[in-house]
Design an enzyme around this catalytic site. Structure first.
Site: not given
Lengths: 150, 471
Positions: A66-68
């Site tokens: 997961p990356h933001g």
């Protein structure tokens, strides 16, 4: 510059408590927030979910990343968590994710150097042996040693 | 096989590189060569070169983001998601092994684009007018240099001053050299126009541009004593280019498509450009020359200084074009009437543009391209023998700054020559006429030239912008 500058020991959790994707997202985002890398945890989480909407980051091989990218992020960092029993991440291959890398990147990233390291990490994760070692690491120090190779 | 791939994902942080890694590994395992271009947040890395693409057997695009495919026209292109690149790279590669991948662009004739064109497009993001002009000028420069130097050489060594100007006796070797130089000069304007048009409309623009340029340079097409010079050539080039481009954009039935670039576009564009020059632009040009001539004749009684200013400005304005010709012919006619002072002023004005610009390239290298600095040396040589055309490469590249500078220089030189009683009994200009002893008051002749040169060089270097480092 090295991956170990982005993942510090307080960003590693070898036994994640969360049982669902949402719980683990919260648990790891909280970990990053505690390290002081975020301006606004909720806003950062929104960017994570936005990315998940575009397609699950559960890319198979037991990995989820997961990356933001958000202006709620102060500095680039990576949190690493292990869930031995696995968690359903809507992965493309249906397999459960066991190794979770949560990446936070500021909207205006400080420099390409950080991205370069994430790139190296991404490539390294495609190495079966590397993943195997990560999964079986028992201490944070062991993990750090593995990250040092990246 | 030699395969290429492009990977890209929305954030460009992780998937892009995972897919790149997997594709490269899978290819290695399956015994194929593989190069992967990654389009991530860092930017494009490991970029595929034109050569890579030309020699490749196929291209895999593993992307969840728009990737420009135009450079792969005519190649086997397989499009997949970035996760396919990560999850099943072997399968993607196997499709090439089984020859299942269609050639990109076959069903899309509108997207006809060669790799070179795409590459060119990328470097061509500056002002298109400037870029097209530049293209024409750079092809023209060798013609100016060859022609100018050969004419200069033959005049300097083989020339003899006569009433009709410097004449090279027929049959002498210098006469042949002069003819070769003249041949080169003949191509100057057509090449300028042709390559401006080609820059606008690609290959179909070349012929209409060259033909248009030739017509522009030859006044006999439209009943004018002199052609429209290089300014006419620039106009012809842009006209031909845009007309060709416009015809190209017209949709035609498939049957006609193959003959469009070699027949329809060049033919129609050439006819249109020629018609515009002969029937629309030609008359005003001829009329303007007549008008200027009678105006100059009416000025004979006016103050010498005013006349010198006007003549100096006219000589430099188009460097061998119609305005220049009118002034020159006026000066020649005055010699016949026993007034050699007019030609004296003109002789100084004639050589100031090439000499002044040549000096400018020596004084400030940052304002000129490497090509221009070379042209500057040739311009100095041309200036010495009174060939104003040596200034054209500079003027064509940056007309709005260069032309005013040389006009000011020539005006100053002409006025000084006029006031100090310089005469020239031969219809020709530049220091060479002094060498042939056709000039009275030689010291002031040189003073007027040198001051004109310095003025030109200073003005042009002040108002010209530094050359972009990209060039």
């Amino acid at each position: 510059m090295n991956l170990t500058e982005l993942v510090t020991t307080n960003l590693i959790q070898l036994q994640l408590e969360g049982k669902t994707k949402d719980e683990i997202m919260e648990e790891m985002a909280e970990m990053i927030d505690r390290s002081g890398a975020l301006h606004d945890k909720e806003k950062y989480k929104q960017s994570l979910y936005k990315r998940e909407m575009e397609g699950s980051t559960g890319i198979g091989f037991g990995i989820a990343i997961p990356h933001g990218k958000s202006d709620a992020v102060k500095k680039t960092c990576v949190a690493f968590g292990v869930k031995k029993s696995g968690v359903d991440w809507d992965s493309l291959d249906g397999e459960k994710a066991q190794l979770i890398f949560m990446i936070a990147v500021p909207e205006k990233h400080a420099g390409d150097e950080h991205l370069k390291i994430l790139q190296l990490l991404s490539r390294k994760l495609m190495d079966d042996e590397f993943r195997e070692h990560l999964l079986h690491a028992t201490t944070k120090e062991e993990v750090m040693q593995l990250f040092d190779q990246v | 096989m030699k395969l290429l791939a492009i990977t890209s994902c929305p954030n460009g942080i992780a998937h892009t590189y995972m897919a790149a890694e997997k594709l490269a590994k899978a290819a290695e395992k399956m015994g194929h060569e593989m190069k992967v271009e990654t389009q991530g947040s860092i930017g494009v890395e490991n970029e595929l070169t034109v050569e890579d693409i030309q020699t490749a057997d196929g291209i895999i695009i593993a992307a969840d983001k728009q990737v420009d495919k135009s450079r792969f026209y005519g190649k086997r292109v397989l499009e997949a998601s970035v996760t396919d690149g990560i999850r099943k790279p072997e399968e993607l590669i196997a499709k090439f092994e089984r020859n299942e991948v269609p050639i990109y662009g076959k069903s899309e004739p509108d997207k006809l684009k060669t790799i070179e064109e795409v590459k060119e497009e990328r470097t061509q993001k500056q002002n298109p007018i400037y870029r097209n002009l530049m293209n024409g000028v750079s092809y023209m420069i060798p013609f100016v240099v060859i022609g100018g130097l050969l004419i200069a050489l033959s005049l300097a060594i083989g020339g003899e001053p006569t009433e009709k100007g410097l004449v090279i006796p027929k049959g002498s070797v210098w006469n042949h050299i002069l003819n070769v130089g003249t041949a080169s000069f003949t191509f100057m304007v057509p090449i300028l126009a042709g390559f401006i048009a080609m820059s606008i409309a690609d290959r179909p623009g070349l012929a209409p541009g060259m033909i248009g340029g030739y017509i522009a340079a030859n006044g006999s097409f439209y009943g004018s004593e002199a052609g429209a010079g290089f300014i006419g050539g620039i106009i012809a080039g842009f006209l031909a280019g845009y007309i060709a481009k416009w015809i190209k954009s017209i949709r035609v039935p498939k049957v006609i498509q193959p003959i469009m670039p070699i027949l329809v576009i060049p033919l129609c564009s050439s006819i249109l450009v020629a018609a515009i020059f002969i029937f629309i632009l030609g008359q005003p040009i001829a009329g303007m020359m007549e008008g200027l001539t009678s105006w100059l004749n009416s000025m004979q009684g006016a103050s010498k200084i005013v006349l010198a200013i006007i003549l100096g400005a006219m000589i430099s304005f188009d460097m061998g074009g119609p305005v220049n010709k009118v002034a020159f012919l006026f000066g020649s006619a005055m010699i016949a009437e026993g007034n050699a002072h007019i030609m004296g002023a003109i002789a100084a004005a004639i050589c100031i543009p090439p000499l002044g610009l040549g000096l400018a390239t020596l004084l400030n290298k940052t304002k000129f391209t490497a090509e221009e600095r070379e042209a500057g040396k040739a311009a100095l040589a041309m200036g010495l023998v009174g060939i104003t055309e040596g200034a054209i490469p500079f003027a064509a590249r940056d007309p709005l700054r260069v032309i005013p500078s040389i006009m000011i220089g020539s005006m100053v030189g002409a006025v000084i020559a006029m006031l100090s009683g310089v005469t020239d009994h031969v219809p020709h200009g530049g220091p060479i006429v002094a060498v042939f002893q056709a000039v009275d008051n030689v010291p002031m002749f040189f003073v007027s030239i040198i001051i004109g040169m310095i003025v030109t060089a200073l003005v042009v270097n002040v108002i010209k912008k530094p050359v972009e480092s990209a060039e």
